[in-house]
Design an enzyme around this catalytic site. Structure first.
Site, mmCIF file in Angstrom:
data_model
loop_
_atom_site.group_PDB
_atom_site.id
_atom_site.type_symbol
_atom_site.label_atom_id
_atom_site.label_comp_id
_atom_site.label_asym_id
_atom_site.label_seq_id
_atom_site.Cartn_x
_atom_site.Cartn_y
_atom_site.Cartn_z
ATOM 1 N N ALA A 149 -7.514 18.448 -9.188
ATOM 2 C CA ALA A 149 -6.536 17.884 -8.251
ATOM 3 C C ALA A 149 -5.690 16.825 -8.945
ATOM 4 O O ALA A 149 -4.467 16.747 -8.746
ATOM 5 C CB ALA A 149 -7.266 17.283 -7.055
ATOM 6 N N TYR A 150 -6.347 16.028 -9.775
ATOM 7 C CA TYR A 150 -5.614 14.976 -10.505
ATOM 8 C C TYR A 150 -4.543 15.611 -11.399
ATOM 9 O O TYR A 150 -3.385 15.179 -11.411
ATOM 10 C CB TYR A 150 -6.600 14.153 -11.343
ATOM 11 C CG TYR A 150 -5.951 13.082 -12.182
ATOM 12 C CD1 TYR A 150 -5.655 11.835 -11.647
ATOM 13 C CD2 TYR A 150 -5.630 13.314 -13.519
ATOM 14 C CE1 TYR A 150 -5.058 10.851 -12.421
ATOM 15 C CE2 TYR A 150 -5.038 12.339 -14.298
ATOM 16 C CZ TYR A 150 -4.754 11.107 -13.748
ATOM 17 O OH TYR A 150 -4.154 10.143 -14.517
ATOM 18 N N GLY A 151 -4.927 16.651 -12.127
ATOM 19 C CA GLY A 151 -3.967 17.298 -13.025
ATOM 20 C C GLY A 151 -2.769 17.861 -12.275
ATOM 21 O O GLY A 151 -1.621 17.720 -12.706
ATOM 22 N N THR A 196 -10.219 1.726 -18.131
ATOM 23 C CA THR A 196 -10.000 1.130 -16.811
ATOM 24 C C THR A 196 -11.102 1.634 -15.891
ATOM 25 O O THR A 196 -11.894 2.500 -16.271
ATOM 26 C CB THR A 196 -8.641 1.572 -16.222
ATOM 27 O OG1 THR A 196 -8.680 2.996 -16.049
ATOM 28 C CG2 THR A 196 -7.466 1.189 -17.115
ATOM 29 N N ASN A 213 2.886 2.831 -10.605
ATOM 30 C CA ASN A 213 1.632 2.921 -11.365
ATOM 31 C C ASN A 213 0.436 3.292 -10.493
ATOM 32 O O ASN A 213 -0.511 3.923 -10.969
ATOM 33 C CB ASN A 213 1.374 1.559 -12.034
ATOM 34 C CG ASN A 213 -0.064 1.409 -12.499
ATOM 35 O OD1 ASN A 213 -0.446 1.905 -13.565
ATOM 36 N ND2 ASN A 213 -0.888 0.731 -11.696
ATOM 37 N N ASP A 273 0.884 -1.174 0.000
ATOM 38 C CA ASP A 273 0.000 0.000 0.000
ATOM 39 C C ASP A 273 0.912 1.211 0.000
ATOM 40 O O ASP A 273 1.607 1.476 0.995
ATOM 41 C CB ASP A 273 -0.896 -0.013 1.250
ATOM 42 C CG ASP A 273 -1.840 1.195 1.299
ATOM 43 O OD1 ASP A 273 -1.576 2.200 0.609
ATOM 44 O OD2 ASP A 273 -2.831 1.121 2.041
ATOM 45 N N SER A 313 0.531 11.415 -16.753
ATOM 46 C CA SER A 313 -0.528 11.661 -17.736
ATOM 47 C C SER A 313 -0.236 12.920 -18.539
ATOM 48 O O SER A 313 0.274 13.909 -18.007
ATOM 49 C CB SER A 313 -1.857 11.841 -17.005
ATOM 50 O OG SER A 313 -2.846 12.311 -17.892
HETATM 51 P P1 NAP Z 1 -7.304 1.863 -11.967
HETATM 52 O O1 NAP Z 1 -7.860 0.859 -12.917
HETATM 53 O O2 NAP Z 1 -8.208 2.607 -11.074
HETATM 54 O O3 NAP Z 1 -6.159 1.137 -11.120
HETATM 55 C C1 NAP Z 1 -5.464 1.825 -10.125
HETATM 56 C C2 NAP Z 1 -4.639 0.848 -9.345
HETATM 57 O O4 NAP Z 1 -3.939 1.576 -8.323
HETATM 58 C C3 NAP Z 1 -5.491 -0.203 -8.627
HETATM 59 O O5 NAP Z 1 -4.820 -1.429 -8.648
HETATM 60 C C4 NAP Z 1 -5.582 0.352 -7.218
HETATM 61 O O6 NAP Z 1 -5.806 -0.634 -6.226
HETATM 62 C C5 NAP Z 1 -4.185 0.919 -7.101
HETATM 63 N N1 NAP Z 1 -4.030 1.798 -5.951
HETATM 64 C C6 NAP Z 1 -4.711 2.905 -5.629
HETATM 65 N N2 NAP Z 1 -4.281 3.392 -4.443
HETATM 66 C C7 NAP Z 1 -3.301 2.571 -4.030
HETATM 67 C C8 NAP Z 1 -2.456 2.517 -2.894
HETATM 68 N N3 NAP Z 1 -2.561 3.418 -1.896
HETATM 69 N N4 NAP Z 1 -1.523 1.549 -2.815
HETATM 70 C C9 NAP Z 1 -1.410 0.623 -3.787
HETATM 71 N N5 NAP Z 1 -2.200 0.590 -4.853
HETATM 72 C C10 NAP Z 1 -3.125 1.553 -4.984
HETATM 73 O O7 NAP Z 1 -6.486 2.990 -12.756
HETATM 74 P P2 NAP Z 1 -5.625 2.938 -14.097
HETATM 75 O O8 NAP Z 1 -6.395 3.658 -15.138
HETATM 76 O O9 NAP Z 1 -5.124 1.575 -14.358
HETATM 77 O O10 NAP Z 1 -4.428 3.913 -13.678
HETATM 78 C C11 NAP Z 1 -3.121 3.465 -13.400
HETATM 79 C C12 NAP Z 1 -2.196 4.659 -13.471
HETATM 80 O O11 NAP Z 1 -2.218 5.215 -14.774
HETATM 81 C C13 NAP Z 1 -2.587 5.801 -12.511
HETATM 82 O O12 NAP Z 1 -1.420 6.331 -11.929
HETATM 83 C C14 NAP Z 1 -3.252 6.802 -13.432
HETATM 84 O O13 NAP Z 1 -3.144 8.118 -12.953
HETATM 85 C C15 NAP Z 1 -2.456 6.598 -14.704
HETATM 86 N N6 NAP Z 1 -3.135 7.045 -15.921
HETATM 87 C C16 NAP Z 1 -4.287 6.449 -16.321
HETATM 88 C C17 NAP Z 1 -4.899 6.870 -17.497
HETATM 89 C C18 NAP Z 1 -6.151 6.232 -18.029
HETATM 90 O O14 NAP Z 1 -6.669 6.697 -19.056
HETATM 91 N N7 NAP Z 1 -6.642 5.150 -17.411
HETATM 92 C C19 NAP Z 1 -4.312 7.902 -18.246
HETATM 93 C C20 NAP Z 1 -3.140 8.487 -17.787
HETATM 94 C C21 NAP Z 1 -2.556 8.048 -16.628
HETATM 95 P P3 NAP Z 1 -7.290 -0.994 -5.671
HETATM 96 O O15 NAP Z 1 -7.885 -1.983 -6.631
HETATM 97 O O16 NAP Z 1 -6.988 -1.568 -4.327
HETATM 98 O O17 NAP Z 1 -8.068 0.283 -5.618
HETATM 99 O O1 DDD Z 2 -5.354 10.994 -19.168
HETATM 100 C C1 DDD Z 2 -5.701 10.760 -18.020
HETATM 101 O O2 DDD Z 2 -4.952 10.977 -17.093
HETATM 102 C C2 DDD Z 2 -7.082 10.149 -17.753
HETATM 103 C C3 DDD Z 2 -8.063 10.384 -18.876
HETATM 104 C C4 DDD Z 2 -8.610 11.798 -18.965
HETATM 105 C C5 DDD Z 2 -9.680 12.065 -17.907
HETATM 106 O O3 DDD Z 2 -10.849 12.227 -18.251
HETATM 107 N N1 DDD Z 2 -9.325 12.061 -16.618
HETATM 108 C C6 DDD Z 2 -7.923 11.937 -16.270
HETATM 109 N N2 DDD Z 2 -7.609 10.583 -16.498
HETATM 110 C C7 DDD Z 2 -7.914 9.662 -15.485
HETATM 111 S S1 DDD Z 2 -9.609 9.552 -15.172
HETATM 112 C C8 DDD Z 2 -10.013 11.043 -14.535
HETATM 113 C C9 DDD Z 2 -10.327 12.061 -15.590
HETATM 114 C C10 DDD Z 2 -10.427 13.479 -15.086
HETATM 115 O O4 DDD Z 2 -10.018 14.388 -15.770
HETATM 116 N N3 DDD Z 2 -10.965 13.701 -13.929
HETATM 117 C C11 DDD Z 2 -11.188 15.037 -13.434
HETATM 118 C C12 DDD Z 2 -10.048 15.572 -12.655
HETATM 119 O O5 DDD Z 2 -9.781 16.785 -12.765
HETATM 120 O O6 DDD Z 2 -9.422 14.834 -11.926
#
Ligand code: NAP
Ligand code: DDD
Length: 276
Positions: A192-194, A232, A89, A62, A139
């Site tokens: 906040a994410y950005g 995802t 990740n 974690d 991202s």
């Molecule tokens: P996801 O499907 O929600 O998976 C996130 C993973 O992170 C899950 O396994 C979750 O575990 C784990 N996690 C969250 N908090 C944690 C913690 N405190 N300790 C350990 N594990 C933790 O998201 P995803 O889309 O695969 O995203 C993975 C990464 O890619 C993120 O960093 C995200 O910001 C980045 N990203 C995603 C996108 C997109 O389009 N999907 C785009 C750009 C960047 P649980 O199952 O226990 O919650």
């Molecule tokens: O690119 C990314 O990081 C994805 C896809 C774009 C998107 O819609 N989001 C950011 N990503 C993860 S999912 C969350 C939305 C998002 O913008 N959420 C609103 C925010 O400001 O956090």
């Protein structure tokens, strides 16, 4: 102690992290650890990959729990003498429609995506082996978010000399400004994410500089990877990429061949360096 090479992926029980583990199991010459904060979810994911004929190993991790991070670090140090590939990740994002007050979204999002990832790096970078690879999954949203920051903030985040202390101070300031309900008037955008992704990219740049300064002969490469918009639980079903497609650039950076000198300290999307 095992002489085998070893890779670990944080937050890899589902989504992009799981796809990265799948790809590494096929392409990485060594042991691959799927890690998860929840042991049940992690072991279920391991069983799923075993059903595909792959052989990942499992360790609980974690990233927001310092004791869990230290225990994992100690395990890898004792069993493998360190880590060859670290993929950060694990991450979270509130849904756009979420009505949680922005100050809480800021604190919760930054706690995991920035502060916890930073802690994992600070614990694990000293045990990354020579020739190792560190990939921080971030991202392209960081770019659009950066463009929406005040000119002063943009200058700080674009600076090649920003220190880790300065970066931490800015991330803390964002959380406080959001909690005060004053983030917009103080130059921050409404995401906040950005902001957390800006933090991650700057953290990567700082870590890369530090590795060059402190371990110049060890040829460790550290980069940020953008996976693209991926289907995802985080990003939803409308995203164009499958998780396996989203894993391509992170895995490319994890497997940069021995002797490679670049990219290092870069944000990489579709296997191409993006100017920051
Ligand atoms: P996801 O499907 O929600 O998976 C996130 C993973 O992170 C899950 O396994 C979750 O575990 C784990 N996690 C969250 N908090 C944690 C913690 N405190 N300790 C350990 N594990 C933790 O998201 P995803 O889309 O695969 O995203 C993975 C990464 O890619 C993120 O960093 C995200 O910001 C980045 N990203 C995603 C996108 C997109 O389009 N999907 C785009 C750009 C960047 P649980 O199952 O226990 O919650
Ligand atoms: O690119 C990314 O990081 C994805 C896809 C774009 C998107 O819609 N989001 C950011 N990503 C993860 S999912 C969350 C939305 C998002 O913008 N959420 C609103 C925010 O400001 O956090």
């Amino acid at each position: 102690m095992s002489a085998r090479r070893v890779a670990l992926v944080t937050g890899s029980n589902k989504g992009i992290g799981l796809a990265v583990v799948r790809a590494l199991c096929k392409q990485f010459d060594g042991d691959v650890f799927l890690t998860a904060r929840d042991v049940g979810r992690g072991q279920a994911a391991v069983e799923g990959l075993k059903g595909e004929g792959l052989s990942p190993l499992f360790h609980q991790l974690d990233i927001t729990d310092p004791a869990s991070v230290r225990a994992a670090r100690d395990f890898f140090k004792a069993q493998y003498g360190g880590v060859d590939v670290l993929i950060n990740n694990a991450g979270i994002a509130f849904k756009m429609a979420d009505t949680t007050p922005f100050g809480i979204q800021a604190e919760v999002t930054l706690r995991t995506n920035f502060f916890a990832t930073r802690n994992v790096c600070n614990e694990f970078l000293p045990i990354i082996k020579p020739g190792g690879r560190v990939v921080n999954i971030s991202s392209m949203m960081a770019f659009t978010t950066l463009g929406r920051c005040s000119p002063d903030l943009q200058a700080c985040f674009r600076s090649d000399d920003i220190t880790e202390e300065e970066l931490v101070g800015l991330m803390e300031r964002f959380v406080k400004d959001a909690q005060d309900g004053a983030h917009s008037q103080r130059g921050w955008p409404d995401t906040a994410y950005g902001v957390s992704e800006i933090g991650l990219i700057n953290l990567t740049r700082i870590q890369a500089r530090r590795l060059m300064a402190e371990r110049p002969g060890d040829a460790i490469l550290c980069n940020a990877a953008c996976p693209g918009w991926v289907r995802t639980d985080m990003a939803g079903p409308k995203a164009p990429k499958s998780p396996d497609e989203g894993a391509v650039t992170p895995v490319y950076l994890a497997l940069l061949p021995p002797g490679a000198k670049e990219p290092h300290g870069q944000l990489v999307s579709e296997k191409m360096v993006q100017p920051w």
